[in-house]
Design a protein around this motif. Structure first.
Motif, PDB file in Angstrom:
ATOM      1  N   ALA A  46     -35.557 -11.870  12.203  1.00 59.50           N
ATOM      2  CA  ALA A  46     -34.235 -11.792  11.473  1.00 59.50           C
ATOM      3  C   ALA A  46     -33.432 -10.416  11.247  1.00 59.50           C
ATOM      4  CB  ALA A  46     -34.117 -12.825  10.326  1.00 59.50           C
ATOM      5  N   LEU A  47     -34.301  -9.374  11.115  1.00 55.69           N
ATOM      6  CA  LEU A  47     -33.760  -8.316  10.786  1.00 55.69           C
ATOM      7  C   LEU A  47     -33.430  -7.502  11.852  1.00 55.69           C
ATOM      8  CD1 LEU A  47     -36.141  -7.250   7.729  1.00 55.69           C
ATOM      9  CD2 LEU A  47     -33.592  -8.250   7.664  1.00 55.69           C
ATOM     10  N   PRO A  48     -32.233  -6.713  11.780  1.00 54.82           N
ATOM     11  CA  PRO A  48     -31.955  -5.699  12.774  1.00 54.82           C
ATOM     12  C   PRO A  48     -33.004  -4.401  12.915  1.00 54.82           C
ATOM     13  CG  PRO A  48     -29.992  -5.807  11.303  1.00 54.82           C
ATOM     14  CD  PRO A  48     -31.125  -6.684  10.645  1.00 54.82           C
ATOM     15  N   LEU A 208     -27.218 -10.499   1.000  1.00 50.56           N
ATOM     16  CA  LEU A 208     -26.286  -9.599   1.797  1.00 50.56           C
ATOM     17  C   LEU A 208     -25.273  -9.127   1.004  1.00 50.56           C
ATOM     18  CD1 LEU A 208     -25.824 -12.481   4.909  1.00 50.56           C
ATOM     19  CD2 LEU A 208     -26.754 -10.033   5.066  1.00 50.56           C
ATOM     20  N   ARG A 209     -24.572  -9.632  -0.258  1.00 52.14           N
ATOM     21  CA  ARG A 209     -24.062  -9.090  -1.064  1.00 52.14           C
ATOM     22  C   ARG A 209     -24.549  -7.698  -1.836  1.00 52.14           C
ATOM     23  NH1 ARG A 209     -23.359 -12.140  -5.399  1.00 52.14           N
ATOM     24  NH2 ARG A 209     -23.139 -14.157  -3.991  1.00 52.14           N
ATOM     25  N   GLN A 210     -25.841  -7.878  -2.098  1.00 52.75           N
ATOM     26  CA  GLN A 210     -26.553  -6.809  -2.586  1.00 52.75           C
ATOM     27  C   GLN A 210     -26.804  -5.694  -1.689  1.00 52.75           C
ATOM     28  OE1 GLN A 210     -30.187  -8.437  -3.915  1.00 52.75           O
ATOM     29  NE2 GLN A 210     -29.163  -9.810  -5.124  1.00 52.75           N
ATOM     30  N   LEU A 254     -29.163 -15.132   7.380  1.00 55.62           N
ATOM     31  CA  LEU A 254     -29.545 -13.727   6.963  1.00 55.62           C
ATOM     32  C   LEU A 254     -29.193 -12.885   8.222  1.00 55.62           C
ATOM     33  CD1 LEU A 254     -30.579 -11.972   4.550  1.00 55.62           C
ATOM     34  CD2 LEU A 254     -32.672 -12.075   5.576  1.00 55.62           C
ATOM     35  N   ALA A 255     -29.977 -13.334   9.317  1.00 53.34           N
ATOM     36  CA  ALA A 255     -29.666 -12.558  10.835  1.00 53.34           C
ATOM     37  C   ALA A 255     -28.371 -12.312  10.915  1.00 53.34           C
ATOM     38  CB  ALA A 255     -30.341 -13.288  12.006  1.00 53.34           C
TER      39      ALA A 255
END
Ligand SMILES: Cc1ncc(COP(=O)(O)O)c(C=O)c1O
Length: 424
Positions: A46-48, A208-210, A254-255
């Motif tokens: 999911a993460l870059p 994502l805001r954090q 999230l991704a």
């Protein structure tokens, strides 16, 4: 009354739960390697690629667990010299380790600096001076990042650690003066920013805001020091479904959301430090019913395990509203009996020792098993294991090849909490 929860056995069948409970005895923690791998790979996907994953050792510090994460490619985040030593025992190199926490002692800092720790996250002015002094004395340069308590109400989740007055890190309002002080401190190499706002966040947008806020802090770093940070650490906090109404964190969202984050400074490594997300779903806690009691129409199942092994499931670890973890009673004989509600209690003489307030059972009997799901993280490690002198539960890792490894032997009345096994 709580909604009944789905049965959760960390990917095992009921027969396997019975098998391991008989083989190792109860109370018992079982950690399933396959589930650790599943959690890690799904997050990794999911993460870059700019995001490194550092496992937060406090979630479960058994060397046999830490070594699983190292093998998967994780770095580590630790909070004490004790955790540092367990990480080294598990085969970590000091360079893979980040050290955070509001009160790091001189002895702890001397040890980790001597061993060549990867990064230390600064949380007070005293710490800046102390690490600088130690670095000079050891003729070393120590990489440090500044932990920021964010101004914005970036925080959401069950236990907020940012956006409010806080003992953790430096308030964002004084970021400039902190960065300028660290920048000129001898022996320190200021590499970036750390922000950790809340734990058990289930909403991807909240995370994502954090993370957006942390990246903005990275840009502020660049404005103030005229050079970009090389590390922005967004902390842990990825949640797991613990209670009946919880939905799992949406990793697709999230991704997708990561693609819309503000631009990350060039050559800057993003770091995420999950603990609960990686380990929670990989573990179950199993105890055995020792007595079936009715008191004024209410059914109590009294077990050989309880809050001294699993404070979080009892609802006494930071929870305001007491809700049940996913708890199931495995009954050997349930034929035909009507469903009824039972409260699951532990062996301690305190009304706080409740593993579940309302579980559906049919015909529970002495010797039946109680299984608490989502128990791989913040379970024994976050529990008052000495309270009332009952021995610690054994902890066992089930490997993907079906072999087992003892992570910690069962305690005895003379040695309540044995050390973790040295096997990694
Ligand atoms: C600095 C730091 N990083 C990471 C974590 C792990 O948090 P979580 O288990 O919510 O991912 C914690 C938990 O308290 C923490 O204090």
């Amino acid at each position: 009354m709580n909604e009944p929860q789905a049965k959760q056995y960390c990917g095992l069948s009921e027969d396997s739960v019975w098998h391991y409970a008989e083989l190792f005895g109860t109370p018992l923690f079982l950690i399933h390697q396959e589930q650790i791998q599943h959690q890690f790979h799904s997050l990794r996907q999911a993460l870059p690629s700019q995001f490194a994953i550092h496992y937060s050792v406090k979630a479960n510090p058994a060397p046999g667990v830490i070594s699983q994460l190292l093998q998967l490619g994780a770095g580590l985040e630790i909070a004490s010299a004790g955790e540092f030593n367990l990480a080294m025992q598990a085969g970590a190199s000091a360079q893979q380790i980040i050290f955070a926490g509001p009160c790091k002692s001189r002895a702890e800092l001397q040890l980790v600096v001597e061993q060549g720790i990867g990064q230390i996250h600064l949380e007070s002015f005293e710490e800046i001076e102390l690490i600088s002094e130690i670095a000079l004395a050891q003729q070393k340069v120590v990489s440090v990042a500044v932990r920021v308590n964010p101004l914005a109400q970036a925080a959401a989740g069950s236990m907020r650690m940012g956006g409010l007055p806080s003992p953790f890190g430096f308030d964002e309002e004084i970021l400039e003066s902190v960065l300028r002080r660290v920048e000129v401190a001898a022996g320190l190499n200021l590499i970036g920013i750390h922000q950790f706002a809340a734990t058990q966040v289930l909403n991807a947008d909240d995370l994502l805001r954090q993370w957006t806020h942390a990246i903005r802090l990275g840009h502020k770093f660049e404005e103030i020091l005229n050079r970009p940070p090389t590390v922005i650490d967004v902390g842990g906090g990825l949640g797991i479904p613990l209670y009946a109404q919880d939905n799992p964190l949406d990793l697709h969202a999230l991704a997708a959301g990561c693609k819309t984050l503000p631009s990350i400074p060039l050559n800057c490594q993003m770091v995420v430090e999950p603990g609960r997300f990686l380990l929670g779903p990989a573990g179950i806690y199993i105890c055995k019913i020792a007595a079936v009691k009715r008191s004024r129409e209410k059914l109590f199942l009294i077990c050989d395990g309880g809050m001294h092994h699993h404070l979080a499931a009892s609802g006494n670890l930071g929870q305001v509203i007491k809700r049940d973890y996913p708890v199931t009673v495995l009954e050997r004989s349930n034929s035909g009996a009507e469903m009824q509600n039972a409260q699951i209690c532990g062996p301690l003489c305190t009304p706080l020792d409740v593993l579940a307030r309302s579980v559906q059972v049919q015909n529970p009997a002495v010797g039946d098993l109680v299984v608490v799901g989502q128990s791989g993280a913040y379970a024994s490690t976050a529990s008052p294991m000495h309270f009332l002198g009952h021995p610690a539960a054994a902890e066992v890792l089930l490997r993907t090849d079906s072999t087992t490894q003892i992570l910690r032997t069962r305690g005895t009345s003379k040695n309540l909490v044995p050390c973790y096994s040295t096997e990694s």
